[in-house]
Design a protein around this motif. Structure first.
Motif, PDB file in Angstrom:
ATOM      1  N   LYS A   1       0.712  -1.225   0.493  1.00  0.00           N
ATOM      2  CA  LYS A   1       0.339   0.237  -0.154  1.00  0.00           C
ATOM      3  C   LYS A   1       0.673   1.700   0.352  1.00  0.00           C
ATOM      4  O   LYS A   1       0.639   1.852  -1.123  1.00  0.00           O
ATOM      5  CB  LYS A   1      -1.096   0.335   1.115  1.00  0.00           C
ATOM      6  N   LEU A   2       1.792   1.206   0.546  1.00  0.00           N
ATOM      7  CA  LEU A   2       3.093   2.033   0.810  1.00  0.00           C
ATOM      8  C   LEU A   2       3.206   2.409  -1.096  1.00  0.00           C
ATOM      9  O   LEU A   2       3.891   3.711  -0.752  1.00  0.00           O
ATOM     10  CB  LEU A   2       3.856   2.288   2.216  1.00  0.00           C
ATOM     11  N   CYS A   3       4.015   1.265  -1.915  1.00  0.00           N
ATOM     12  CA  CYS A   3       4.122   1.746  -2.966  1.00  0.00           C
ATOM     13  C   CYS A   3       3.048   2.365  -3.612  1.00  0.00           C
ATOM     14  O   CYS A   3       3.032   2.633  -5.248  1.00  0.00           O
ATOM     15  CB  CYS A   3       4.564  -0.124  -3.589  1.00  0.00           C
ATOM     16  N   LEU A   4       1.763   2.321  -3.206  1.00  0.00           N
ATOM     17  CA  LEU A   4       0.675   2.681  -4.559  1.00  0.00           C
ATOM     18  C   LEU A   4       0.379   4.308  -4.277  1.00  0.00           C
ATOM     19  O   LEU A   4      -0.375   4.439  -4.860  1.00  0.00           O
ATOM     20  CB  LEU A   4      -0.136   1.705  -3.766  1.00  0.00           C
ATOM     21  N   LEU A   5       0.896   4.278  -2.951  1.00  0.00           N
ATOM     22  CA  LEU A   5       0.088   5.697  -3.005  1.00  0.00           C
ATOM     23  C   LEU A   5       0.519   6.354  -3.941  1.00  0.00           C
ATOM     24  O   LEU A   5       1.673   6.258  -4.733  1.00  0.00           O
ATOM     25  CB  LEU A   5       0.963   6.921  -1.436  1.00  0.00           C
ATOM     26  N   HIS A   6       0.297   8.373  -3.850  1.00  0.00           N
ATOM     27  CA  HIS A   6       0.904   9.210  -5.129  1.00  0.00           C
ATOM     28  C   HIS A   6       1.003   9.875  -4.610  1.00  0.00           C
ATOM     29  O   HIS A   6       0.526  10.950  -3.865  1.00  0.00           O
ATOM     30  CB  HIS A   6      -0.262   9.070  -6.013  1.00  0.00           C
ATOM     31  N   PRO A   7       2.736  10.386  -4.256  1.00  0.00           N
ATOM     32  CA  PRO A   7       3.651   9.695  -4.690  1.00  0.00           C
ATOM     33  C   PRO A   7       3.822   9.091  -3.901  1.00  0.00           C
ATOM     34  O   PRO A   7       3.418   8.606  -2.915  1.00  0.00           O
ATOM     35  CB  PRO A   7       5.273  10.885  -5.264  1.00  0.00           C
ATOM     36  N   PRO A   8       4.578   7.288  -4.436  1.00  0.00           N
ATOM     37  CA  PRO A   8       4.684   6.256  -3.434  1.00  0.00           C
ATOM     38  C   PRO A   8       6.164   6.625  -2.718  1.00  0.00           C
ATOM     39  O   PRO A   8       6.893   7.976  -2.902  1.00  0.00           O
ATOM     40  CB  PRO A   8       5.492   5.206  -4.738  1.00  0.00           C
ATOM     41  N   LEU A   9       5.264   6.334  -1.401  1.00  0.00           N
ATOM     42  CA  LEU A   9       6.118   6.353  -0.040  1.00  0.00           C
ATOM     43  C   LEU A   9       7.540   5.761  -0.542  1.00  0.00           C
ATOM     44  O   LEU A   9       9.252   5.339   0.096  1.00  0.00           O
ATOM     45  CB  LEU A   9       5.892   6.198   1.180  1.00  0.00           C
ATOM     46  N   LEU A  10       7.057   4.415  -0.018  1.00  0.00           N
ATOM     47  CA  LEU A  10       8.555   3.119  -1.048  1.00  0.00           C
ATOM     48  C   LEU A  10       8.078   2.847  -2.046  1.00  0.00           C
ATOM     49  O   LEU A  10       7.453   2.709  -2.979  1.00  0.00           O
ATOM     50  CB  LEU A  10       7.727   1.841  -0.017  1.00  0.00           C
ATOM     51  N   SER A  11       9.513   2.346  -2.910  1.00  0.00           N
ATOM     52  CA  SER A  11       9.614   1.546  -4.341  1.00  0.00           C
ATOM     53  C   SER A  11      10.124   0.063  -3.953  1.00  0.00           C
ATOM     54  O   SER A  11      10.926   0.048  -2.539  1.00  0.00           O
ATOM     55  CB  SER A  11      10.179   2.110  -4.918  1.00  0.00           C
ATOM     56  N   LEU A  12       9.799  -0.777  -4.283  1.00  0.00           N
ATOM     57  CA  LEU A  12       9.432  -2.259  -4.461  1.00  0.00           C
ATOM     58  C   LEU A  12      11.277  -2.220  -5.115  1.00  0.00           C
ATOM     59  O   LEU A  12      11.294  -2.527  -6.197  1.00  0.00           O
ATOM     60  CB  LEU A  12       8.668  -3.754  -4.304  1.00  0.00           C
ATOM     61  N   ASN A  13      12.392  -2.942  -4.439  1.00  0.00           N
ATOM     62  CA  ASN A  13      13.553  -2.936  -5.027  1.00  0.00           C
ATOM     63  C   ASN A  13      13.697  -4.269  -5.114  1.00  0.00           C
ATOM     64  O   ASN A  13      14.057  -5.327  -3.663  1.00  0.00           O
ATOM     65  CB  ASN A  13      14.031  -2.064  -4.909  1.00  0.00           C
ATOM     66  N   TYR A  14      14.446  -4.908  -5.454  1.00  0.00           N
ATOM     67  CA  TYR A  14      15.678  -6.252  -5.619  1.00  0.00           C
ATOM     68  C   TYR A  14      17.137  -6.353  -6.163  1.00  0.00           C
ATOM     69  O   TYR A  14      17.805  -5.695  -6.451  1.00  0.00           O
ATOM     70  CB  TYR A  14      15.088  -7.548  -6.834  1.00  0.00           C
ATOM     71  N   GLU A  15      18.019  -7.325  -5.032  1.00  0.00           N
ATOM     72  CA  GLU A  15      19.340  -7.180  -5.835  1.00  0.00           C
ATOM     73  C   GLU A  15      19.334  -8.526  -6.057  1.00  0.00           C
ATOM     74  O   GLU A  15      19.372  -9.026  -5.045  1.00  0.00           O
ATOM     75  CB  GLU A  15      20.544  -7.081  -4.097  1.00  0.00           C
ATOM     76  N   PHE A  16      20.228  -8.887  -6.060  1.00  0.00           N
ATOM     77  CA  PHE A  16      20.818 -10.324  -6.271  1.00  0.00           C
ATOM     78  C   PHE A  16      22.325 -10.758  -5.733  1.00  0.00           C
ATOM     79  O   PHE A  16      23.011  -9.426  -5.953  1.00  0.00           O
ATOM     80  CB  PHE A  16      21.637 -10.833  -8.032  1.00  0.00           C
TER      81      PHE A  16
END
Length: 108
Positions: free
Chosen positions: A41-56
């Motif tokens: 839900k915090l990623c879907l705010l406008h503007p988003p508070l958080l963004s999902l990221n990945y690392e290897f």
């Protein structure tokens, strides 16, 4: 969700937050699914508070960023293309080396 928002705005040095960090902030009675839904839900705010990221995770000192499309392709095919070498890694190997975290978007 409110504890995460409070944490992000209270500690201005915070640039990333992981599931483990959130578990320390909230009640132990809250399930992992509820934590993930709150973070989503915090990623879907406008503007988003958080963004999902990945690392290897290559080794203790080496991490490579992965795009959402890299992870999606790996889930669909069962193989992840190593971000540096290009080697195809099977799921039993790559699944233990992908880390999901959330980037805080309120800083410049």
């Amino acid at each position: 969700m409110y504890k995460v928002v409070d944490y992000v705005f209270s500690y201005l040095h915070v640039k990333e937050i992981g599931i483990g960090d959130v578990k320390k902030l909230v009640s132990k009675d809250i399930s992992d699914v509820d934590i993930l839904l709150s973070l989503q839900k915090l990623c879907l705010l406008h503007p988003p508070l958080l963004s999902l990221n990945y690392e290897f995770f290559e080794n203790e000192d080496t991490y490579y960023p992965l795009s959402n499309s890299d992870v999606k392709a790996a889930e669909e095919t069962g193989f992840l293309t190593h971000p540096y070498t290009g080697e195809l890694l099977p799921e039993d190997i790559y699944s233990k080396r992908i880390f999901m975290f959330y980037k805080v978007n309120v800083r410049s």
